[in-house]
Design a protein around this motif. Structure first.
Motif, mmCIF file in Angstrom:
data_model
loop_
_atom_site.group_PDB
_atom_site.id
_atom_site.type_symbol
_atom_site.label_atom_id
_atom_site.label_comp_id
_atom_site.label_asym_id
_atom_site.label_seq_id
_atom_site.Cartn_x
_atom_site.Cartn_y
_atom_site.Cartn_z
ATOM 1 N N GLY A 102 -14.911 -11.223 -6.634
ATOM 2 C CA GLY A 102 -13.514 -10.866 -6.412
ATOM 3 C C GLY A 102 -13.359 -9.359 -6.292
ATOM 4 O O GLY A 102 -14.240 -8.597 -6.680
ATOM 5 N N ALA A 103 -12.230 -8.927 -5.758
ATOM 6 C CA ALA A 103 -12.007 -7.489 -5.538
ATOM 7 C C ALA A 103 -12.101 -6.699 -6.836
ATOM 8 O O ALA A 103 -12.782 -5.670 -6.903
ATOM 9 C CB ALA A 103 -10.654 -7.256 -4.872
ATOM 10 N N GLY A 104 -11.429 -7.167 -7.886
ATOM 11 C CA GLY A 104 -11.471 -6.455 -9.167
ATOM 12 C C GLY A 104 -12.867 -6.404 -9.757
ATOM 13 O O GLY A 104 -13.293 -5.386 -10.300
ATOM 14 N N GLY A 105 -13.608 -7.490 -9.625
ATOM 15 C CA GLY A 105 -14.983 -7.534 -10.124
ATOM 16 C C GLY A 105 -15.896 -6.586 -9.380
ATOM 17 O O GLY A 105 -16.771 -5.946 -9.979
ATOM 18 N N LEU A 106 -15.696 -6.484 -8.065
ATOM 19 C CA LEU A 106 -16.509 -5.550 -7.267
ATOM 20 C C LEU A 106 -16.215 -4.104 -7.650
ATOM 21 O O LEU A 106 -17.134 -3.297 -7.815
ATOM 22 C CB LEU A 106 -16.245 -5.768 -5.773
ATOM 23 N N VAL A 107 -14.930 -3.771 -7.792
ATOM 24 C CA VAL A 107 -14.560 -2.402 -8.192
ATOM 25 C C VAL A 107 -15.230 -2.055 -9.522
ATOM 26 O O VAL A 107 -15.833 -0.996 -9.671
ATOM 27 C CB VAL A 107 -13.025 -2.232 -8.281
ATOM 28 N N ALA A 109 -17.897 -3.443 -10.883
ATOM 29 C CA ALA A 109 -19.358 -3.422 -10.748
ATOM 30 C C ALA A 109 -19.840 -2.096 -10.155
ATOM 31 O O ALA A 109 -20.765 -1.467 -10.690
ATOM 32 C CB ALA A 109 -19.824 -4.592 -9.890
ATOM 33 N N TYR A 110 -19.228 -1.665 -9.058
ATOM 34 C CA TYR A 110 -19.664 -0.419 -8.413
ATOM 35 C C TYR A 110 -19.337 0.792 -9.281
ATOM 36 O O TYR A 110 -20.144 1.723 -9.394
ATOM 37 C CB TYR A 110 -19.064 -0.303 -7.004
#
Length: 196
Positions: A102-107, A109-110
């Motif tokens: 998901g978008a929040g998870g990607l933000v 993670a990076y």
């Protein structure tokens, strides 16, 4: 005051079986950054994304490399800004783990991958240099060389013609005081040249 890094730093995190391999290193321009990213792609042919952020004055960039817009490059860039870094490239190589974050998870993670790498970083103050060029009589060359050595200026070039032409670099914060002192001691015999 902006900082750079004494050496490259790395980290690796795993989130839902996806591997995020981060590297933060010194980089002064976009051309060098794109070459480094190309090398990482060759090094990691099985990776699905090589996202990156460059914070280098007017050449800054944030690249999501196929991740949803704004979920990788921009968050990485914000970590660099928050750490007051300049002349630095952050890259994150992602290997797919089979689960969408998901978008929040990607933000997260990076951001976390870069932040974890920076926990190991040895930051050094970034000292901006000013390049100066001057002409002077031959009799003053030895004296000016000693003055430059005393302030630990970098000798760049010396040309001998009708007069000696020297170029050197020193911290911007010292440049004005140094030129005033040299002008006074040189009794008007030092000529300052402007860059072409």
């Amino acid at each position: 005051m902006p900082f750079s890094l004494a050496a490259s730093v790395h980290s690796e995190i795993i989130i839902k079986k996806s591997r995020f391999i981060a590297c933060v290193e010194c980089m002064t321009d976009r051309h060098g950054a794109t070459e480094r990213v190309a090398a990482l792609r060759a090094e990691h042919p099985g990776a699905v994304h090589v996202c990156w952020a460059l914070l280098a004055g007017g050449q800054s960039a944030a690249v999501d490399d196929g991740e949803p817009s704004g979920t990788a490059g921009r968050p990485m860039l914000e970590v660099l800004r928050h750490q007051d870094l300049d002349g630095v490239l952050a890259t994150v190589v992602r290997y797919w783990g089979g689960a969408k974050l998901g978008a929040g998870g990607l933000v997260r993670a990076y951001t976390d991958a870069v932040a974890q790498a920076l926990l190991k970083a040895d930051k050094v103050p970034l000292i901006r240099l000013k390049t100066l060029r001057c002409t002077l009589p031959y009799a003053f060359e030895g004296w000016l060389r000693r003055e430059l050595e005393a302030v630990q200026a970098q000798h760049l070039q010396v040309q001998h013609g009708g007069q000696v032409e020297m170029s050197f670099a020193l911290p911007q914060t010292q440049a004005e005081g140094f030129t005033a002192r040299i002008n006074e001691a040189g009794r008007g015999r030092i000529g300052w040249l402007k860059d072409d």
